[in-house]
Design an enzyme around this catalytic site. Sequence first.
Site, PDB file in Angstrom:
ATOM      1  N   ARG A  18       5.333  46.218  88.002  1.00  0.00           N
ATOM      2  CA  ARG A  18       6.774  46.399  87.870  1.00  0.00           C
ATOM      3  C   ARG A  18       7.305  46.919  89.198  1.00  0.00           C
ATOM      4  NH1 ARG A  18       5.958  43.679  84.253  1.00  0.00           N
ATOM      5  NH2 ARG A  18       6.414  43.936  82.020  1.00  0.00           N
TER       6      ARG A  18
ATOM      7  N   GLU B 120      15.654  41.695  91.384  1.00  0.00           N
ATOM      8  CA  GLU B 120      15.213  40.312  91.579  1.00  0.00           C
ATOM      9  C   GLU B 120      16.356  39.353  91.251  1.00  0.00           C
ATOM     10  OE1 GLU B 120      11.655  39.658  89.299  1.00  0.00           O
ATOM     11  OE2 GLU B 120      10.565  41.302  90.269  1.00  0.00           O
TER      12      GLU B 120
ATOM     13  N   HIS C 207       7.645  36.828  91.931  1.00  0.00           N
ATOM     14  CA  HIS C 207       7.279  37.173  90.553  1.00  0.00           C
ATOM     15  C   HIS C 207       6.565  35.999  89.871  1.00  0.00           C
ATOM     16  CE1 HIS C 207       8.516  40.126  87.135  1.00  0.00           C
ATOM     17  NE2 HIS C 207       7.319  39.610  86.918  1.00  0.00           N
TER      18      HIS C 207
END
Length: 214
Positions: free
Chosen positions: A142, A171, A188
Amino acid sequence: VDICKTTTTPSLAVAELVLGLTLNLIRGISFQNNDIKSGVWVKNMGSLLSKKTLGILGLGNIGKKVVEISSGLNLDIVAYDENHDWQFAKKFNVKYLSFDEFLAKSDIISIHLNLSKETKKIIDYEALKKMKKNSILINTSRGEIVDENSLIKALDNNIIMGAGLDVYENEPYSGSLLNYNNVICTPHIGAYAKEVRNKMELEAVENLVNGLKK
Protein backbone atom coordinates in the site's frame (compact mmCIF):
# COMPACT_ATOMS: atom_id res chain seq x y z
CA VAL A 1 -27.01 -13.12 0.37
CA ASP A 2 -24.21 -15.58 -0.33
CA ILE A 3 -20.66 -14.26 -0.45
CA CYS A 4 -18.11 -16.22 -2.46
CA LYS A 5 -14.42 -15.68 -3.07
CA THR A 6 -11.90 -17.15 -5.45
CA THR A 7 -9.40 -19.69 -4.19
CA THR A 8 -6.77 -18.23 -6.53
CA THR A 9 -4.95 -15.22 -5.09
CA PRO A 10 -2.46 -12.76 -6.63
CA SER A 11 0.23 -13.77 -4.11
CA LEU A 12 2.56 -15.43 -6.63
CA ALA A 13 2.18 -12.59 -9.15
CA VAL A 14 3.07 -9.98 -6.54
CA ALA A 15 5.94 -12.07 -5.17
CA GLU A 16 7.48 -12.47 -8.63
CA LEU A 17 7.22 -8.71 -9.20
CA VAL A 18 9.11 -8.18 -5.92
CA LEU A 19 11.88 -10.45 -7.14
CA GLY A 20 11.97 -8.69 -10.52
CA LEU A 21 12.22 -5.23 -8.96
CA THR A 22 14.94 -6.43 -6.60
CA LEU A 23 17.12 -7.95 -9.32
CA ASN A 24 16.56 -4.91 -11.52
CA LEU A 25 17.75 -2.52 -8.82
CA ILE A 26 20.70 -4.61 -7.64
CA ARG A 27 22.11 -4.98 -11.16
CA GLY A 28 20.86 -1.66 -12.52
CA ILE A 29 19.21 -3.40 -15.47
CA SER A 30 16.73 -0.66 -16.42
CA PHE A 31 19.28 2.11 -15.92
CA GLN A 32 21.86 0.44 -18.15
CA ASN A 33 19.19 -0.40 -20.72
CA ASN A 34 18.28 3.29 -20.89
CA ASP A 35 21.95 4.27 -21.22
CA ILE A 36 22.73 1.96 -24.10
CA LYS A 37 19.53 2.96 -25.93
CA SER A 38 20.64 6.58 -25.52
CA GLY A 39 24.00 5.80 -27.12
CA VAL A 40 25.94 5.59 -23.86
CA TRP A 41 28.16 2.49 -23.44
CA VAL A 42 29.16 2.49 -19.77
CA LYS A 43 29.59 -0.67 -17.73
CA ASN A 44 28.30 0.33 -14.30
CA MET A 45 29.06 -2.10 -11.50
CA GLY A 46 26.15 -3.91 -9.86
CA SER A 47 25.96 -6.20 -6.85
CA LEU A 48 25.16 -9.84 -6.19
CA LEU A 49 21.80 -10.82 -4.76
CA SER A 50 23.36 -13.95 -3.29
CA LYS A 51 24.19 -13.79 0.43
CA LYS A 52 22.14 -10.62 0.95
CA THR A 53 19.63 -10.32 3.80
CA LEU A 54 16.04 -10.13 2.60
CA GLY A 55 13.68 -8.49 5.07
CA ILE A 56 9.96 -9.21 4.85
CA LEU A 57 7.88 -6.49 6.50
CA GLY A 58 4.62 -8.30 7.12
CA LEU A 59 4.87 -12.10 6.86
CA GLY A 60 1.36 -12.81 5.62
CA ASN A 61 0.30 -14.72 2.51
CA ILE A 62 2.23 -12.58 0.02
CA GLY A 63 5.25 -12.15 2.28
CA LYS A 64 5.40 -15.92 2.69
CA LYS A 65 5.20 -16.41 -1.06
CA VAL A 66 8.19 -14.07 -1.50
CA VAL A 67 10.09 -16.23 0.99
CA GLU A 68 9.10 -19.43 -0.82
CA ILE A 69 10.22 -18.33 -4.29
CA SER A 70 13.43 -16.85 -2.84
CA SER A 71 14.38 -19.97 -0.90
CA GLY A 72 16.95 -21.17 -3.45
CA LEU A 73 18.72 -17.83 -3.90
CA ASN A 74 21.20 -18.16 -1.03
CA LEU A 75 19.63 -15.39 1.03
CA ASP A 76 19.38 -14.80 4.75
CA ILE A 77 15.73 -14.03 5.45
CA VAL A 78 14.44 -11.96 8.35
CA ALA A 79 10.96 -10.70 9.12
CA TYR A 80 9.04 -8.24 11.21
CA ASP A 81 5.43 -9.05 12.02
CA GLU A 82 3.37 -8.76 15.19
CA ASN A 83 2.02 -12.25 14.54
CA HIS A 84 4.58 -15.04 14.44
CA ASP A 85 4.14 -18.21 12.38
CA TRP A 86 6.86 -20.29 13.97
CA GLN A 87 6.16 -23.37 11.85
CA PHE A 88 6.69 -21.42 8.62
CA ALA A 89 9.71 -19.61 10.04
CA LYS A 90 11.36 -22.89 11.00
CA LYS A 91 10.64 -24.49 7.60
CA PHE A 92 12.21 -21.60 5.64
CA ASN A 93 14.78 -20.51 8.23
CA VAL A 94 13.19 -17.09 8.72
CA LYS A 95 14.32 -15.11 11.75
CA TYR A 96 11.87 -12.72 13.41
CA LEU A 97 13.43 -9.46 14.61
CA SER A 98 12.34 -6.32 16.41
CA PHE A 99 11.42 -3.46 14.07
CA ASP A 100 14.64 -1.50 14.61
CA GLU A 101 16.85 -4.58 14.28
CA PHE A 102 14.93 -5.59 11.16
CA LEU A 103 15.62 -2.20 9.54
CA ALA A 104 19.30 -2.29 10.46
CA LYS A 105 20.02 -5.83 9.23
CA SER A 106 18.09 -5.99 5.94
CA ASP A 107 19.78 -5.37 2.58
CA ILE A 108 16.41 -5.55 0.83
CA ILE A 109 13.15 -4.68 2.56
CA SER A 110 9.94 -5.83 0.90
CA ILE A 111 6.72 -4.43 2.35
CA HIS A 112 3.67 -6.68 2.72
CA LEU A 113 1.57 -4.99 5.41
CA ASN A 114 -2.11 -4.25 5.54
CA LEU A 115 -2.87 -0.54 5.82
CA SER A 116 -3.99 0.57 9.28
CA LYS A 117 -3.50 3.46 11.68
CA GLU A 118 -0.46 1.64 13.03
CA THR A 119 1.14 0.92 9.66
CA LYS A 120 0.36 4.20 7.85
CA LYS A 121 3.71 5.88 7.09
CA ILE A 122 5.55 3.37 9.28
CA ILE A 123 8.43 3.83 6.85
CA ASP A 124 9.22 7.46 7.65
CA TYR A 125 12.53 9.29 7.64
CA GLU A 126 13.53 7.94 11.05
CA ALA A 127 12.92 4.40 9.84
CA LEU A 128 14.81 5.01 6.60
CA LYS A 129 17.80 6.37 8.53
CA LYS A 130 18.03 3.06 10.39
CA MET A 131 18.40 1.11 7.14
CA LYS A 132 21.73 0.20 5.57
CA LYS A 133 23.15 2.86 3.27
CA ASN A 134 23.27 0.42 0.34
CA SER A 135 19.83 -1.07 1.01
CA ILE A 136 16.81 -1.30 -1.26
CA LEU A 137 13.17 -0.67 -0.38
CA ILE A 138 10.44 -2.51 -2.31
CA ASN A 139 6.77 -1.58 -1.87
CA THR A 140 4.08 -3.63 -3.61
CA SER A 141 1.66 -3.37 -0.68
CA ARG A 142 0.00 0.00 0.00
CA GLY A 143 1.42 3.37 -0.97
CA GLU A 144 0.44 5.01 2.31
CA ILE A 145 2.76 2.74 4.29
CA VAL A 146 5.77 4.69 3.00
CA ASP A 147 6.03 8.43 3.64
CA GLU A 148 6.89 9.54 0.12
CA ASN A 149 8.41 12.86 1.22
CA SER A 150 10.68 11.00 3.62
CA LEU A 151 11.69 8.59 0.87
CA ILE A 152 12.58 11.52 -1.40
CA LYS A 153 14.65 13.08 1.38
CA ALA A 154 16.41 9.76 2.03
CA LEU A 155 17.26 9.36 -1.66
CA ASP A 156 18.54 12.94 -1.87
CA ASN A 157 20.79 12.33 1.14
CA ASN A 158 21.99 8.89 -0.05
CA ILE A 159 20.43 7.23 3.00
CA ILE A 160 19.44 4.18 0.94
CA MET A 161 20.57 2.89 -2.45
CA GLY A 162 17.22 2.80 -4.24
CA ALA A 163 13.57 1.80 -4.28
CA GLY A 164 11.14 -0.25 -6.33
CA LEU A 165 7.57 1.02 -6.12
CA ASP A 166 4.36 -0.45 -7.49
CA VAL A 167 1.97 1.48 -5.21
CA TYR A 168 1.61 5.14 -4.27
CA GLU A 169 -0.36 7.33 -1.92
CA ASN A 170 -2.09 8.97 -4.90
CA GLU A 171 -2.68 7.01 -8.10
CA PRO A 172 -2.14 7.45 -11.00
CA TYR A 173 1.24 8.65 -9.72
CA SER A 174 3.03 11.57 -11.39
CA GLY A 175 5.27 12.84 -8.60
CA SER A 176 8.97 13.56 -8.31
CA LEU A 177 10.01 9.97 -7.55
CA LEU A 178 9.74 9.39 -11.30
CA ASN A 179 12.81 11.60 -11.75
CA TYR A 180 15.23 9.35 -9.82
CA ASN A 181 17.45 6.94 -11.73
CA ASN A 182 17.66 4.68 -8.68
CA VAL A 183 13.89 4.33 -8.35
CA ILE A 184 11.90 1.89 -10.48
CA CYS A 185 8.20 2.68 -10.71
CA THR A 186 5.43 0.42 -12.03
CA PRO A 187 1.73 1.33 -12.26
CA HIS A 188 0.22 -0.94 -9.57
CA ILE A 189 0.64 -4.12 -11.64
CA GLY A 190 1.38 -6.56 -8.81
CA ALA A 191 -1.59 -8.80 -9.60
CA TYR A 192 -1.38 -8.31 -13.36
CA ALA A 193 -0.07 -11.71 -14.46
CA LYS A 194 -2.38 -13.15 -17.11
CA GLU A 195 -2.37 -16.70 -15.73
CA VAL A 196 -3.48 -15.49 -12.31
CA ARG A 197 -6.03 -12.97 -13.62
CA ASN A 198 -7.60 -15.47 -16.01
CA LYS A 199 -7.96 -18.08 -13.28
CA MET A 200 -9.39 -15.60 -10.78
CA GLU A 201 -11.90 -14.24 -13.29
CA LEU A 202 -12.98 -17.74 -14.32
CA GLU A 203 -13.50 -18.73 -10.70
CA ALA A 204 -15.52 -15.56 -10.10
CA VAL A 205 -17.83 -16.39 -13.01
CA GLU A 206 -18.19 -19.99 -11.80
CA ASN A 207 -19.07 -18.71 -8.33
CA LEU A 208 -21.70 -16.42 -9.85
CA VAL A 209 -23.24 -19.23 -11.94
CA ASN A 210 -23.31 -21.59 -8.95
CA GLY A 211 -24.90 -18.88 -6.83
CA LEU A 212 -27.62 -18.23 -9.40
CA LYS A 213 -28.35 -21.96 -9.66
CA LYS A 214 -29.05 -22.05 -5.92
